[in-house]
Design a protein around this motif. Structure first.
Motif, PDB file in Angstrom:
ATOM      1  N   TYR A  60       1.079  -6.910  32.698  1.00 32.20           N
ATOM      2  CA  TYR A  60       1.139  -8.171  31.965  1.00 32.20           C
ATOM      3  C   TYR A  60      -0.246  -8.715  31.648  1.00 32.20           C
ATOM      4  N   LEU A  61      -1.237  -8.333  32.440  1.00 35.66           N
ATOM      5  CA  LEU A  61      -2.597  -8.837  32.294  1.00 35.66           C
ATOM      6  C   LEU A  61      -3.594  -7.707  32.434  1.00 35.66           C
ATOM      7  N   SER A  62      -4.734  -7.888  31.798  1.00 32.64           N
ATOM      8  CA  SER A  62      -5.890  -7.045  32.107  1.00 32.64           C
ATOM      9  C   SER A  62      -7.050  -7.993  32.379  1.00 32.64           C
ATOM     10  N   ARG A  63      -8.003  -7.524  33.167  1.00 28.73           N
ATOM     11  CA  ARG A  63      -9.129  -8.353  33.575  1.00 28.73           C
ATOM     12  C   ARG A  63     -10.421  -7.643  33.233  1.00 28.73           C
ATOM     13  N   THR A  64     -11.375  -8.410  32.712  1.00 30.41           N
ATOM     14  CA  THR A  64     -12.728  -7.889  32.487  1.00 30.41           C
ATOM     15  C   THR A  64     -13.717  -8.876  33.088  1.00 30.41           C
ATOM     16  N   ARG A  65     -14.874  -8.360  33.457  1.00 35.17           N
ATOM     17  CA  ARG A  65     -15.939  -9.212  33.982  1.00 35.17           C
ATOM     18  C   ARG A  65     -16.742  -9.782  32.821  1.00 35.17           C
ATOM     19  N   ASP A  66     -17.058 -11.057  32.903  1.00 35.67           N
ATOM     20  CA  ASP A  66     -17.892 -11.735  31.918  1.00 35.67           C
ATOM     21  C   ASP A  66     -18.982 -12.445  32.711  1.00 35.67           C
ATOM     22  N   GLY A  67     -20.067 -11.711  33.003  1.00 31.92           N
ATOM     23  CA  GLY A  67     -21.094 -12.250  33.887  1.00 31.92           C
ATOM     24  C   GLY A  67     -20.535 -12.328  35.306  1.00 31.92           C
ATOM     25  N   ARG A  68     -20.544 -13.515  35.867  1.00 27.97           N
ATOM     26  CA  ARG A  68     -20.000 -13.711  37.212  1.00 27.97           C
ATOM     27  C   ARG A  68     -18.532 -14.099  37.198  1.00 27.97           C
ATOM     28  N   ARG A  69     -17.970 -14.273  36.039  1.00 23.59           N
ATOM     29  CA  ARG A  69     -16.585 -14.737  35.911  1.00 23.59           C
ATOM     30  C   ARG A  69     -15.682 -13.613  35.439  1.00 23.59           C
ATOM     31  N   ASN A  70     -14.393 -13.831  35.595  1.00 20.79           N
ATOM     32  CA  ASN A  70     -13.385 -12.918  35.062  1.00 20.79           C
ATOM     33  C   ASN A  70     -12.815 -13.511  33.786  1.00 20.79           C
ATOM     34  N   ARG A  71     -12.447 -12.648  32.865  1.00 20.73           N
ATOM     35  CA  ARG A  71     -11.689 -13.050  31.669  1.00 20.73           C
ATOM     36  C   ARG A  71     -10.426 -12.221  31.678  1.00 20.73           C
ATOM     37  N   TYR A  72      -9.335 -12.862  31.335  1.00 20.07           N
ATOM     38  CA  TYR A  72      -8.042 -12.203  31.364  1.00 20.07           C
ATOM     39  C   TYR A  72      -7.484 -12.094  29.956  1.00 20.07           C
ATOM     40  N   VAL A  73      -6.727 -11.045  29.723  1.00 19.91           N
ATOM     41  CA  VAL A  73      -6.041 -10.855  28.445  1.00 19.91           C
ATOM     42  C   VAL A  73      -4.575 -10.589  28.764  1.00 19.91           C
ATOM     43  N   VAL A  74      -3.707 -11.390  28.160  1.00 15.93           N
ATOM     44  CA  VAL A  74      -2.275 -11.165  28.321  1.00 15.93           C
ATOM     45  C   VAL A  74      -1.894  -9.984  27.433  1.00 15.93           C
ATOM     46  N   ALA A  75      -1.159  -9.049  27.991  1.00 12.45           N
ATOM     47  CA  ALA A  75      -0.800  -7.827  27.266  1.00 12.45           C
ATOM     48  C   ALA A  75       0.138  -8.149  26.110  1.00 12.45           C
ATOM     49  N   PRO A  76      -0.239  -7.744  24.896  1.00 18.28           N
ATOM     50  CA  PRO A  76       0.665  -7.959  23.764  1.00 18.28           C
ATOM     51  C   PRO A  76       1.894  -7.066  23.918  1.00 18.28           C
TER      52      PRO A  76
END
Length: 119
Positions: A60-76
């Motif tokens: 349902y989600l994927s996660r990537t690192r953006d500096g020290r934070r995480n960014r999430y993408v909801v799976a289309p």
């Protein structure tokens, strides 16, 4: 109130699960911190972390690192898990619950009674 099917009435239940609440929070703000999700959803950070792990593991989600934070993408195209809703994508629910708040719709009774008088 008691029912022959449910026993004593339980207070405090809600329509959405904690998994749904976490997913909605992420859909609203893909860069949200787990700490902020926990506060928004009334959960512990550890519970939110476990839910995010579940959502990632089930696609349902994927996660990537953006500096020290995480960014999430909801799976289309992700679909509901329960067989009763399995043919439906979660995108519609997320769009409804993350979209802009609008004025409440006019109740059906008012619309039905709002016909011009004849005569």
């Amino acid at each position: 109130m008691e029912s022959e099917h449910t026993g004593p009435r339980r207070n405090g239940w809600t329509f959405l699960t904690n998994h749904a609440r976490v997913l909605i929070a992420i859909a609203r703000d893909p860069g949200i911190r787990l700490r902020d999700i926990a506060v928004e959803c009334g959960l512990t950070e550890r519970t939110v972390q476990a839910i995010v792990t579940d959502l990632q593991a089930d696609g349902y989600l994927s996660r990537t690192r953006d500096g020290r934070r995480n960014r999430y993408v909801v799976a289309p195209g992700a679909r509901f898990r329960h067989p009763a809703e399995a043919g439906h994508e979660i995108a519609g629910l997320l769009a409804y619950l993350t979209g802009p708040l609008t004025a409440p719709a006019t109740p059906v009774a008012e619309v039905a009674n709002d016909t011009p008088a004849q005569g």
